[in-house]
Design a protein around this motif. Sequence first.
Motif, mmCIF file in Angstrom:
data_model
loop_
_atom_site.group_PDB
_atom_site.id
_atom_site.type_symbol
_atom_site.label_atom_id
_atom_site.label_comp_id
_atom_site.label_asym_id
_atom_site.label_seq_id
_atom_site.Cartn_x
_atom_site.Cartn_y
_atom_site.Cartn_z
ATOM 1 N N LYS A 12 0.816 -1.208 0.000
ATOM 2 C CA LYS A 12 0.000 0.000 0.000
ATOM 3 C C LYS A 12 0.854 1.265 0.000
ATOM 4 C CE LYS A 12 -4.204 -1.719 0.214
ATOM 5 N NZ LYS A 12 -5.180 -1.513 -0.888
ATOM 6 N N TYR A 13 2.080 1.168 0.595
ATOM 7 C CA TYR A 13 2.845 2.404 0.789
ATOM 8 C C TYR A 13 4.296 2.073 1.099
ATOM 9 C CZ TYR A 13 4.503 6.717 3.017
ATOM 10 O OH TYR A 13 5.230 7.823 3.340
ATOM 11 N N PHE A 14 5.215 2.898 0.588
ATOM 12 C CA PHE A 14 6.582 2.934 1.121
ATOM 13 C C PHE A 14 7.161 4.323 0.893
ATOM 14 C CE2 PHE A 14 7.653 1.720 -3.293
ATOM 15 C CZ PHE A 14 8.756 2.512 -3.564
ATOM 16 N N SER A 15 8.186 4.654 1.690
ATOM 17 C CA SER A 15 8.851 5.952 1.548
ATOM 18 C C SER A 15 10.197 5.938 2.245
ATOM 19 C CB SER A 15 7.987 7.083 2.136
ATOM 20 O OG SER A 15 7.923 6.978 3.553
ATOM 21 N N PHE A 16 11.020 6.948 1.909
ATOM 22 C CA PHE A 16 12.320 7.203 2.534
ATOM 23 C C PHE A 16 12.314 8.633 3.085
ATOM 24 C CE2 PHE A 16 12.908 4.379 -1.099
ATOM 25 C CZ PHE A 16 13.726 3.368 -0.619
ATOM 26 N N ARG A 17 12.998 8.846 4.240
ATOM 27 C CA ARG A 17 13.128 10.214 4.762
ATOM 28 C C ARG A 17 14.173 10.272 5.865
ATOM 29 N NH1 ARG A 17 13.055 15.003 2.883
ATOM 30 N NH2 ARG A 17 15.048 14.988 3.958
ATOM 31 N N SER A 18 14.996 11.329 5.832
ATOM 32 C CA SER A 18 15.956 11.594 6.901
ATOM 33 C C SER A 18 15.317 12.474 7.969
ATOM 34 C CB SER A 18 17.208 12.277 6.345
ATOM 35 O OG SER A 18 16.865 13.451 5.641
ATOM 36 N N TYR A 19 15.866 12.368 9.196
ATOM 37 C CA TYR A 19 15.324 13.066 10.366
ATOM 38 C C TYR A 19 16.436 13.685 11.195
ATOM 39 C CZ TYR A 19 10.840 10.815 9.569
ATOM 40 O OH TYR A 19 9.659 10.421 9.012
ATOM 41 N N LEU A 20 16.153 14.840 11.785
ATOM 42 C CA LEU A 20 16.979 15.343 12.873
ATOM 43 C C LEU A 20 16.479 14.620 14.120
ATOM 44 C CD1 LEU A 20 17.850 19.066 13.676
ATOM 45 C CD2 LEU A 20 17.630 17.301 15.405
ATOM 46 N N LEU A 31 12.919 16.090 7.865
ATOM 47 C CA LEU A 31 13.673 17.149 7.199
ATOM 48 C C LEU A 31 13.102 17.480 5.825
ATOM 49 C CD1 LEU A 31 17.254 16.053 8.293
ATOM 50 C CD2 LEU A 31 15.922 18.005 9.136
ATOM 51 N N GLY A 32 11.799 17.265 5.671
ATOM 52 C CA GLY A 32 11.136 17.590 4.417
ATOM 53 C C GLY A 32 10.105 16.551 4.058
ATOM 54 N N ASP A 33 9.554 16.681 2.844
ATOM 55 C CA ASP A 33 8.612 15.689 2.349
ATOM 56 C C ASP A 33 9.295 14.334 2.207
ATOM 57 O OD1 ASP A 33 6.172 17.068 2.027
ATOM 58 O OD2 ASP A 33 6.900 18.019 0.184
ATOM 59 N N SER A 34 8.523 13.274 2.369
ATOM 60 C CA SER A 34 9.065 11.932 2.169
ATOM 61 C C SER A 34 9.201 11.623 0.688
ATOM 62 C CB SER A 34 8.155 10.891 2.825
ATOM 63 O OG SER A 34 8.182 10.999 4.224
ATOM 64 N N LEU A 35 10.199 10.824 0.366
ATOM 65 C CA LEU A 35 10.357 10.284 -0.988
ATOM 66 C C LEU A 35 9.479 9.032 -1.052
ATOM 67 C CD1 LEU A 35 11.829 10.197 -3.749
ATOM 68 C CD2 LEU A 35 13.652 8.903 -2.605
ATOM 69 N N ASN A 36 8.204 9.223 -1.405
ATOM 70 C CA ASN A 36 7.260 8.109 -1.369
ATOM 71 C C ASN A 36 7.156 7.419 -2.722
ATOM 72 O OD1 ASN A 36 5.092 9.426 -2.967
ATOM 73 N ND2 ASN A 36 4.868 10.766 -1.177
ATOM 74 N N PHE A 37 6.361 6.345 -2.765
ATOM 75 C CA PHE A 37 6.315 5.501 -3.956
ATOM 76 C C PHE A 37 5.714 6.206 -5.171
ATOM 77 C CE2 PHE A 37 2.081 4.890 -2.304
ATOM 78 C CZ PHE A 37 1.284 4.639 -3.401
ATOM 79 N N HIS A 40 5.139 13.684 6.514
ATOM 80 C CA HIS A 40 4.221 14.584 5.814
ATOM 81 C C HIS A 40 3.211 13.836 4.945
ATOM 82 C CE1 HIS A 40 5.751 18.601 6.800
ATOM 83 N NE2 HIS A 40 6.935 18.028 6.889
ATOM 84 N N ASP A 41 3.418 12.538 4.751
ATOM 85 C CA ASP A 41 2.499 11.763 3.919
ATOM 86 C C ASP A 41 1.244 11.333 4.662
ATOM 87 O OD1 ASP A 41 4.098 11.977 1.721
ATOM 88 O OD2 ASP A 41 4.978 9.977 1.872
ATOM 89 N N THR A 42 1.103 11.710 5.919
ATOM 90 C CA THR A 42 -0.068 11.297 6.669
ATOM 91 C C THR A 42 -0.550 12.423 7.572
ATOM 92 O OG1 THR A 42 -1.001 9.505 8.022
ATOM 93 C CG2 THR A 42 1.189 10.325 8.648
ATOM 94 N N VAL A 43 -1.671 12.186 8.229
ATOM 95 C CA VAL A 43 -2.129 13.039 9.324
ATOM 96 C C VAL A 43 -2.245 12.166 10.566
ATOM 97 C CG1 VAL A 43 -3.363 14.685 7.867
ATOM 98 C CG2 VAL A 43 -4.562 12.658 8.719
#
Length: 465
Positions: free
Chosen positions: A126-134, A149-155, A333-336
């Motif tokens: 249903k979903y995957f993504s990559f993202r870096s974090y502080l 650290l920004g929007d996710s790199l999602n599928f 950011h891809d969800t609430v």
Amino acid sequence: RRVHGRTIQKMVWLFLCAVLPLALPAIQTPAILNVPECDYSPQHQAKVAASTLIQLRRRGFQVREGFQVWVSGNGTGSGANPTSSYAYWTFKKSSTPALSRIPKDVFQLNNNEAILWLGCTPPPAKYFSFRSYLFSRTQPKPRAIFGSLGDSLNFLFVNTSRGGIGNGTGENTFSSFTTVIATADQNVRDVVHDVMVTAGIPPYAINTDIIPSNIVQLGHGDRYDTLQFLFRVALFENTTVGDAFLSASWPIYLITPPTNFSNNPFTTPGLRKRGTGEKEQKYQTMFDELQKEIVLRMGERNLRLVQTLASVNVPLDGFECIANETYCAGDNHDTVYIWSQGTFTLNDNDTVFVVGCNHNVSGHTVYSNFGVYDNMTSLTGVDNSYYPGSLQYFVPGSPIHSDVLFVYQISRNCGSEPYCLNVSEEMAPMMTQLSIGERAYLERVTGTGPDANELLWPVIMKFQR
């Protein structure tokens, strides 16, 4: 809280001397363990990785290997999603005392260093993504932040070898070879990008995760921020194939340029805009009538309503958490994040219903779910694929026939009853204060999470005999 995971088997190393120039020492490249279906074979993945490393070292770059660890969101802290799995990146500890004290699931970067991941995207899910974090900040005082650290790199946007070129459609992005460069410096990104293309990796399989250096205190040692990287995946179409994917390993490298390297920091990326203007509030009357019907039907079973909890939007935003130095719990950011406004206990004579809107049916998400939480630890959860039919089951004969609404039960003894989440005493003792957290993932039209104000939020109804 930090994300902690089970120990994984140490990477097996393959010598690829036959494909490397004899003038240089042999480069060791990790074998890809338990590789699931992917368009690049393990041998080809190892070959392009080895060629990339040899060319980087020729240019004076230092390379340090790492690995990724998968953990389940279920039973995990920081309000983790119980229907997701999370991978974090980690590196062998340094002999430098300051660096050796850094927890295993976080790392540090200089402002011109990069992390390179080469691997395969998940099988259909249903979903995957990559993202870096502080993850944490030490100055002027230690505190956890865990802010994105920004929007996710999602599928919908990831570049892959199958030609998924980040166009927002999500086509050709599963079971494909891909790469991610996480860095704060554009010049380093450009060098790594060019080297990978020369090594045989197509440019349309290369992605950049930008670390904005103007809001992160980059460096190595006690004075600097720690970072974490999360690779999320949720709800495989085939769980057997998905389990094989979660047991696979791919190479991760920390890349350091030579001392005379010219820096060129990235600017802070903008965020995708939420919202389409299409609101679920058009179902409000039907939603209110459903709650009244539930009270009547439960009364027929000698159950009385003793507690009702509304929900509240928790507007987590990494940039705001970093600016205000508050905890962001690994936001995406891809969800609430819609949370019950208060807690409830669940005893043997209690029946709790979560009444909500199926955001997937309303067209606002690729999937949604809710979880049961003890403080911020997820206990169990269910996704929207299990919602259809629940309204008719609990309110038979109701004039409301739409699967846009759902009713789901939480109990200590579900038995074989459908549409029921069982919370055992082993999960949570009788008087544990429980809460409900809902996520609504990824509106296709915008490529990011929906606007929470365009959604109907769940209501929690507790009944007692």
